[in-house]
Design a protein around this motif. Structure first.
Motif, PDB file in Angstrom:
ATOM      1  N   PRO A   1       0.812  -1.226   0.000  1.00 24.05           N
ATOM      2  CA  PRO A   1       0.000   0.000   0.000  1.00 24.05           C
ATOM      3  C   PRO A   1       0.841   1.269   0.000  1.00 24.05           C
ATOM      4  N   SER A   2       2.090   1.187   0.450  1.00 25.14           N
ATOM      5  CA  SER A   2       2.923   2.392   0.485  1.00 25.14           C
ATOM      6  C   SER A   2       3.745   2.564  -0.786  1.00 25.14           C
ATOM      7  N   ALA A   3       3.546   1.704  -1.777  1.00 24.60           N
ATOM      8  CA  ALA A   3       4.315   1.801  -3.017  1.00 24.60           C
ATOM      9  C   ALA A   3       3.881   3.031  -3.806  1.00 24.60           C
ATOM     10  N   GLU A   4       4.889   3.671  -4.418  1.00 23.97           N
ATOM     11  CA  GLU A   4       4.640   4.859  -5.236  1.00 23.97           C
ATOM     12  C   GLU A   4       5.421   4.735  -6.533  1.00 23.97           C
ATOM     13  N   ARG A   5       4.913   5.349  -7.578  1.00 20.96           N
ATOM     14  CA  ARG A   5       5.631   5.381  -8.851  1.00 20.96           C
ATOM     15  C   ARG A   5       6.903   6.200  -8.688  1.00 20.96           C
ATOM     16  N   VAL A   6       7.965   5.780  -9.370  1.00 21.49           N
ATOM     17  CA  VAL A   6       9.212   6.541  -9.328  1.00 21.49           C
ATOM     18  C   VAL A   6       9.179   7.590 -10.430  1.00 21.49           C
ATOM     19  N   ALA A   7       9.904   8.676 -10.225  1.00 22.95           N
ATOM     20  CA  ALA A   7       9.933   9.751 -11.208  1.00 22.95           C
ATOM     21  C   ALA A   7      10.649   9.327 -12.492  1.00 22.95           C
ATOM     22  N   ARG A   8      11.747   8.608 -12.341  1.00 20.86           N
ATOM     23  CA  ARG A   8      12.523   8.138 -13.488  1.00 20.86           C
ATOM     24  C   ARG A   8      12.731   6.634 -13.360  1.00 20.86           C
ATOM     25  N   PRO A   9      11.893   5.839 -14.022  1.00 17.11           N
ATOM     26  CA  PRO A   9      12.021   4.383 -13.924  1.00 17.11           C
ATOM     27  C   PRO A   9      13.375   3.886 -14.428  1.00 17.11           C
ATOM     28  N   GLN A  10      13.893   2.863 -13.759  1.00 12.79           N
ATOM     29  CA  GLN A  10      15.149   2.225 -14.175  1.00 12.79           C
ATOM     30  C   GLN A  10      14.825   1.127 -15.170  1.00 12.79           C
ATOM     31  N   ARG A  11      15.596   1.063 -16.238  1.00 12.48           N
ATOM     32  CA  ARG A  11      15.413   0.008 -17.229  1.00 12.48           C
ATOM     33  C   ARG A  11      16.585  -0.967 -17.131  1.00 12.48           C
ATOM     34  N   LEU A  12      16.240  -2.258 -17.091  1.00 11.32           N
ATOM     35  CA  LEU A  12      17.242  -3.309 -17.046  1.00 11.32           C
ATOM     36  C   LEU A  12      17.039  -4.249 -18.228  1.00 11.32           C
ATOM     37  N   ALA A  13      18.008  -5.115 -18.436  1.00 14.50           N
ATOM     38  CA  ALA A  13      17.911  -6.106 -19.503  1.00 14.50           C
ATOM     39  C   ALA A  13      16.665  -6.962 -19.329  1.00 14.50           C
ATOM     40  N   GLY A  14      16.180  -7.514 -20.413  1.00 11.85           N
ATOM     41  CA  GLY A  14      15.018  -8.392 -20.356  1.00 11.85           C
ATOM     42  C   GLY A  14      13.704  -7.645 -20.241  1.00 11.85           C
ATOM     43  N   GLY A  15      13.723  -6.344 -20.508  1.00  9.89           N
ATOM     44  CA  GLY A  15      12.494  -5.569 -20.452  1.00  9.89           C
ATOM     45  C   GLY A  15      12.051  -5.181 -19.060  1.00  9.89           C
ATOM     46  N   LEU A  16      12.909  -5.370 -18.066  1.00  6.38           N
ATOM     47  CA  LEU A  16      12.544  -5.019 -16.694  1.00  6.38           C
ATOM     48  C   LEU A  16      12.493  -3.505 -16.527  1.00  6.38           C
ATOM     49  N   LEU A  17      11.443  -3.053 -15.861  1.00  4.84           N
ATOM     50  CA  LEU A  17      11.261  -1.636 -15.609  1.00  4.84           C
ATOM     51  C   LEU A  17      11.022  -1.427 -14.124  1.00  4.84           C
ATOM     52  N   GLY A  18      11.945  -0.733 -13.453  1.00  6.58           N
ATOM     53  CA  GLY A  18      11.809  -0.413 -12.027  1.00  6.58           C
ATOM     54  C   GLY A  18      10.964   0.827 -11.883  1.00  6.58           C
ATOM     55  N   SER A  19       9.654   0.636 -11.856  1.00  8.16           N
ATOM     56  CA  SER A  19       8.732   1.762 -11.925  1.00  8.16           C
ATOM     57  C   SER A  19       8.046   2.103 -10.606  1.00  8.16           C
ATOM     58  N   TRP A  20       8.251   1.295  -9.587  1.00  6.44           N
ATOM     59  CA  TRP A  20       7.631   1.541  -8.285  1.00  6.44           C
ATOM     60  C   TRP A  20       8.674   1.410  -7.189  1.00  6.44           C
ATOM     61  N   HIS A  21       8.510   2.173  -6.113  1.00 10.99           N
ATOM     62  CA  HIS A  21       9.373   1.999  -4.942  1.00 10.99           C
ATOM     63  C   HIS A  21       8.513   2.035  -3.689  1.00 10.99           C
ATOM     64  N   GLY A  22       9.048   1.422  -2.651  1.00  2.00           N
ATOM     65  CA  GLY A  22       8.328   1.340  -1.388  1.00  2.00           C
ATOM     66  C   GLY A  22       8.969   2.216  -0.324  1.00  2.00           C
ATOM     67  N   ALA A  23       8.371   2.208   0.837  1.00  4.47           N
ATOM     68  CA  ALA A  23       8.887   2.979   1.969  1.00  4.47           C
ATOM     69  C   ALA A  23      10.233   2.412   2.410  1.00  4.47           C
ATOM     70  N   PRO A  24      11.171   3.265   2.775  1.00  4.76           N
ATOM     71  CA  PRO A  24      12.469   2.784   3.271  1.00  4.76           C
ATOM     72  C   PRO A  24      12.291   1.888   4.492  1.00  4.76           C
ATOM     73  N   GLN A  25      13.186   0.881   4.596  1.00  2.00           N
ATOM     74  CA  GLN A  25      13.119  -0.084   5.688  1.00  2.00           C
ATOM     75  C   GLN A  25      14.493  -0.261   6.304  1.00  2.00           C
ATOM     76  N   ALA A  26      14.550  -0.284   7.636  1.00  5.74           N
ATOM     77  CA  ALA A  26      15.804  -0.544   8.339  1.00  5.74           C
ATOM     78  C   ALA A  26      16.093  -2.033   8.284  1.00  5.74           C
ATOM     79  N   LEU A  27      17.332  -2.362   7.908  1.00  2.40           N
ATOM     80  CA  LEU A  27      17.740  -3.755   7.788  1.00  2.40           C
ATOM     81  C   LEU A  27      19.249  -3.808   7.936  1.00  2.40           C
ATOM     82  N   ALA A  28      19.732  -4.663   8.801  1.00  2.00           N
ATOM     83  CA  ALA A  28      21.175  -4.870   9.004  1.00  2.00           C
ATOM     84  C   ALA A  28      21.915  -3.569   9.306  1.00  2.00           C
ATOM     85  N   GLY A  29      21.257  -2.661  10.003  1.00  2.35           N
ATOM     86  CA  GLY A  29      21.907  -1.418  10.412  1.00  2.35           C
ATOM     87  C   GLY A  29      21.926  -0.324   9.356  1.00  2.35           C
TER      88      GLY A  29
END
Length: 125
Positions: A1-29
């Protein structure tokens, strides 16, 4: 529910599009921001990235903690270590998981990536 569209999507090989990001999370310090990558209207990859700039160990402690977590969850890793970087990967079911650390003080970072395994038919190579 906290996912938001990114301003500039990242494109990767294989047609992958990083178009959404979530809320920051603390992990391993560190504080990791998740990015969700889609292809063919399906979630194919989730990448958690954290900056380790300014840390005396360049994210080494966080990488070591994630490495121990991976070993506990998936067993022995396939690893690679170069001056200034480290990588460990696991395969489990239909998923590949890896952690990566770049220790360069100018761009120190730690990443944890979950991605859908893409098996290749030998005739496609």
């Amino acid at each position: 529910p906290s996912a938001e569209r990114v301003a500039r999507p990242q494109r990767l090989a294989g047609g992958l599009l990083g178009s959404w990001h979530g809320a920051p999370q603390a992990l391993a310090g560190l504080v990791f921001e998740p990015t969700f990558f889609f292809a063919d209207a399906q979630l194919r990859r989730v990448e958690y990235a954290a900056s380790a700039q300014g840390l005396p160990d360049g994210g080494g402690a966080a990488f070591a903690e994630l490495l121990q977590w991976g070993r506990g969850a998936f067993g022995a890793e396939l690893a690679a270590n170069d001056p200034g970087s480290a990588y460990a990967a696991w395969s489990s079911g239909e998923m590949d998981v890896y952690v990566q650390r770049v220790g360069d003080p100018r761009r120190a970072s730690v990443r944890l990536v979950y991605k859908q395994r893409q098996l290749r038919d030998g005739s496609e190579l």
